[in-house]
Scaffold this motif. Sequence first.
Motif, short mmCIF file in Angstrom:
data_model
loop_
_atom_site.label_atom_id
_atom_site.label_comp_id
_atom_site.label_asym_id
_atom_site.label_seq_id
_atom_site.Cartn_x
_atom_site.Cartn_y
_atom_site.Cartn_z
N SER A 1 77.10 72.13 25.72
CA SER A 1 78.43 71.75 25.21
C SER A 1 78.72 72.48 23.91
O SER A 1 79.82 73.05 23.72
CB SER A 1 78.47 70.23 24.99
OG SER A 1 79.73 69.85 24.46
N ASN A 2 77.75 72.50 22.99
CA ASN A 2 77.94 73.23 21.73
C ASN A 2 78.09 74.73 21.95
O ASN A 2 78.89 75.39 21.28
CB ASN A 2 76.75 72.97 20.80
CG ASN A 2 76.74 71.59 20.18
OD1 ASN A 2 75.73 71.11 19.70
ND2 ASN A 2 77.88 70.91 20.19
N ALA A 3 77.33 75.26 22.91
CA ALA A 3 77.42 76.70 23.20
C ALA A 3 78.83 77.07 23.67
O ALA A 3 79.38 78.11 23.28
CB ALA A 3 76.39 77.09 24.26
N ALA A 4 79.44 76.21 24.50
CA ALA A 4 80.80 76.47 24.98
C ALA A 4 81.79 76.47 23.82
O ALA A 4 82.77 77.23 23.83
CB ALA A 4 81.21 75.42 26.01
N HIS B 1 79.30 78.35 34.37
CA HIS B 1 79.66 77.98 33.00
C HIS B 1 78.75 76.85 32.52
O HIS B 1 77.82 76.42 33.23
CB HIS B 1 81.13 77.59 32.91
CG HIS B 1 81.57 76.58 33.93
ND1 HIS B 1 81.08 75.30 33.98
CD2 HIS B 1 82.47 76.67 34.96
CE1 HIS B 1 81.66 74.63 34.96
NE2 HIS B 1 82.50 75.44 35.59
N GLY B 2 79.03 76.36 31.32
CA GLY B 2 78.15 75.37 30.70
C GLY B 2 77.95 74.11 31.51
O GLY B 2 76.85 73.55 31.55
N ALA B 3 79.01 73.64 32.18
CA ALA B 3 78.89 72.43 32.99
C ALA B 3 77.99 72.68 34.21
O ALA B 3 77.16 71.83 34.57
CB ALA B 3 80.27 71.95 33.44
N LYS C 1 83.24 68.34 27.74
CA LYS C 1 84.62 68.52 27.28
C LYS C 1 84.86 69.99 26.93
O LYS C 1 83.99 70.67 26.39
CB LYS C 1 84.91 67.65 26.06
CG LYS C 1 84.77 66.15 26.31
CD LYS C 1 85.83 65.64 27.28
CE LYS C 1 85.74 64.13 27.45
NZ LYS C 1 86.70 63.64 28.46
N ASP C 2 86.07 70.47 27.24
CA ASP C 2 86.45 71.84 26.93
C ASP C 2 87.32 71.83 25.67
O ASP C 2 88.49 71.44 25.70
CB ASP C 2 87.23 72.44 28.10
CG ASP C 2 87.54 73.92 27.91
OD1 ASP C 2 87.36 74.42 26.79
OD2 ASP C 2 87.97 74.57 28.88
N ALA C 3 86.74 72.27 24.57
CA ALA C 3 87.46 72.24 23.29
C ALA C 3 88.60 73.25 23.25
O ALA C 3 89.46 73.18 22.37
CB ALA C 3 86.48 72.51 22.14
N GLU D 1 92.37 71.56 32.67
CA GLU D 1 91.64 70.30 32.64
C GLU D 1 90.94 70.13 31.29
O GLU D 1 90.59 71.10 30.63
CB GLU D 1 90.60 70.28 33.77
CG GLU D 1 91.20 70.34 35.16
CD GLU D 1 90.13 70.34 36.24
OE1 GLU D 1 89.85 69.26 36.77
OE2 GLU D 1 89.60 71.41 36.54
N GLU D 2 90.72 68.86 30.89
CA GLU D 2 90.04 68.59 29.63
C GLU D 2 88.56 68.93 29.71
O GLU D 2 87.93 69.23 28.71
CB GLU D 2 90.21 67.12 29.23
CG GLU D 2 91.64 66.77 28.81
CD GLU D 2 91.74 65.36 28.27
OE1 GLU D 2 90.69 64.69 28.14
OE2 GLU D 2 92.86 64.92 27.99
N LYS D 3 88.00 68.88 30.92
CA LYS D 3 86.58 69.21 31.09
C LYS D 3 86.42 70.72 31.24
O LYS D 3 87.38 71.45 31.55
CB LYS D 3 86.02 68.51 32.33
CG LYS D 3 86.68 69.01 33.61
CD LYS D 3 86.00 68.52 34.87
CE LYS D 3 86.61 69.16 36.11
NZ LYS D 3 85.91 68.86 37.35
N ILE D 4 85.20 71.19 31.00
CA ILE D 4 84.88 72.58 31.29
C ILE D 4 84.90 72.74 32.81
O ILE D 4 84.19 72.01 33.52
CB ILE D 4 83.50 72.96 30.73
CG1 ILE D 4 83.52 72.93 29.20
CG2 ILE D 4 83.07 74.34 31.21
CD1 ILE D 4 82.17 73.19 28.56
#
Length: 558
Positions: free
Chosen positions: A73-76, A199-201, A314-316, A323-326
């Motif tokens: 999550s932090n990496a994204a 991707h990260g997810a 979560k996708d910052a 979408e709010e998620k990655i």
Amino acid sequence: MSRFSTGILVLTSPLHILPLRIAPVLSSAAERVERTLYVHLHPGLNLGSGSQPRPVFIPPVVDLSTLISRLYSNAADVCGHLDVRVLLTNVRSQSTACSGTTIPNSPFPTPQSLSHSPEVVLTDFALQDPGQSHQVTQCLQRYTGHCYVCSPSLRSVLLHQQPVSLQEEEEGVKEPKEKAEPMETYSDVVVGGTFDRLHGAHKTLLNISCLLANKRFLIGVCDQAMLKRKVLKELVQPYALRIEKLREFLQDIRPSLEVEIVPLDDPYGVSVVDPLLQCIVVSEETRKGGEAVNRKRIENGLPALVLHEIQLLKDAHHTETEEEKISSSSLRSRLLGTLLAPPQDTSHLPPLPYVIGLTGGSGSGKSSIAKRLETLGAVRIDCDKLGHEVYQPGTAAYHRVLEEFGSDLLNDDKSINRRALGRKVFGNQVRLKALTNIVWPEIALLVKERIRQAREEGKQVCVVDAAVLLEAGWTDMVHEIWVTVIPEEEAVLRITERDGVNTDDALRRLQSQWSNAKQVEHANVVLSTLWEPEVTQKQVLKAWNLLQKRIQQRQEGQ
């Protein structure tokens, strides 16, 4: 500061401290590494003791699973350009390690080969004495070389110390008194998904599944039938490429695990018939699908699977249409307007004007995009209008059409009745080809003339707005091919509303054209008018600005 293509980050902080350190450590690592960053976990590793430490097995505990989610999550958020991969070769319960052929407490009998050979090793290890710097970097290099096959010229970097505020925050975190909670593990674990552009997810799901699986990891990957409702399905990577990327990632993170990848043609796949499976990994979003799998298994006389649920990331950086998620759909939407494939060799064309061939199926919004490009400064060449011109009395195409199809096509004013002509060729591929062999070359001549005029006027960009650009073979007239796509159901709605035809007629029209997928195969840039007009405008602006940079780079390179 030297930069490297591939690096490996050795995290040594205690497990309860690492969540606070991950983001700043990844930010520092991203200043050194450009492409792939492997992460090796060894909480408590002491590189400054004076003796050479050896890698040991790290037990799979719940906190480790949480840490991996936090890390991706932090990496994204802080280094989205990096391909981050958390390595798990040294993560295994002691009982598992002792029961196998591997020597206990030795996860790396020989150094493990990775898909990309690390050129630099970095660490969060905090020096107690600045004079230890050389000793610690040498120790770090030897430790890493014992674990992984690295570049012969491997460099080592001690990342900067944490800011005082963070150190103070860490001091407030008490070491847990209770022993870490072990993760329940299973011999055979299954997951399913599209796995488009990992991707990260995806990586979180795969990493945690690898933690849970002791023996076999079964992955169902969506094939054609399961892609029909995906947003921008034309941009989903080919099945074979997705499999290749999956295998490479899993071989890096857990090479000892037996990995089986199968195509997924329905929501269940082999998960409802494989008797050896024990656990299925789901997210909050897919939990109901996991429950449906269990109902099917029970119907089939098989035991239900344990549902292990992970949290969505979560996708910052998501926009209002994403979408709010990655998610892969958000990543695909971000590809719109960008250069997906480099242009073919166009050395036979004059460098200016730079010619864009814009095409797309009926109802795709191609012409509206052409008009937007025109307002930005491009010269628009409307091939539909040129098509009308070639039928004008006295032209070469006019006489050839009458010779081929008969003078009964003429209106009272001697113009060709195109409706009557359409009836003669409809459903007859031979007659249709006879017509296009006459008309398309004449339209191409007019396009070339318009491009020549634009060159004489000093114009920089031309847009050839042509529905049949690819079918007609006009790609040799353009520098780049841009394709507009929308889902078939949306195209049908637009055609029926715009042209007053019924749904069947609209479908027949679309099916007589090249499919979106076939057109995208030839595309350098893809656009979509599926969303609000302002979203389309942002896409077009992005595409235009990137195009200007490419044109400038071409000119500077000549």
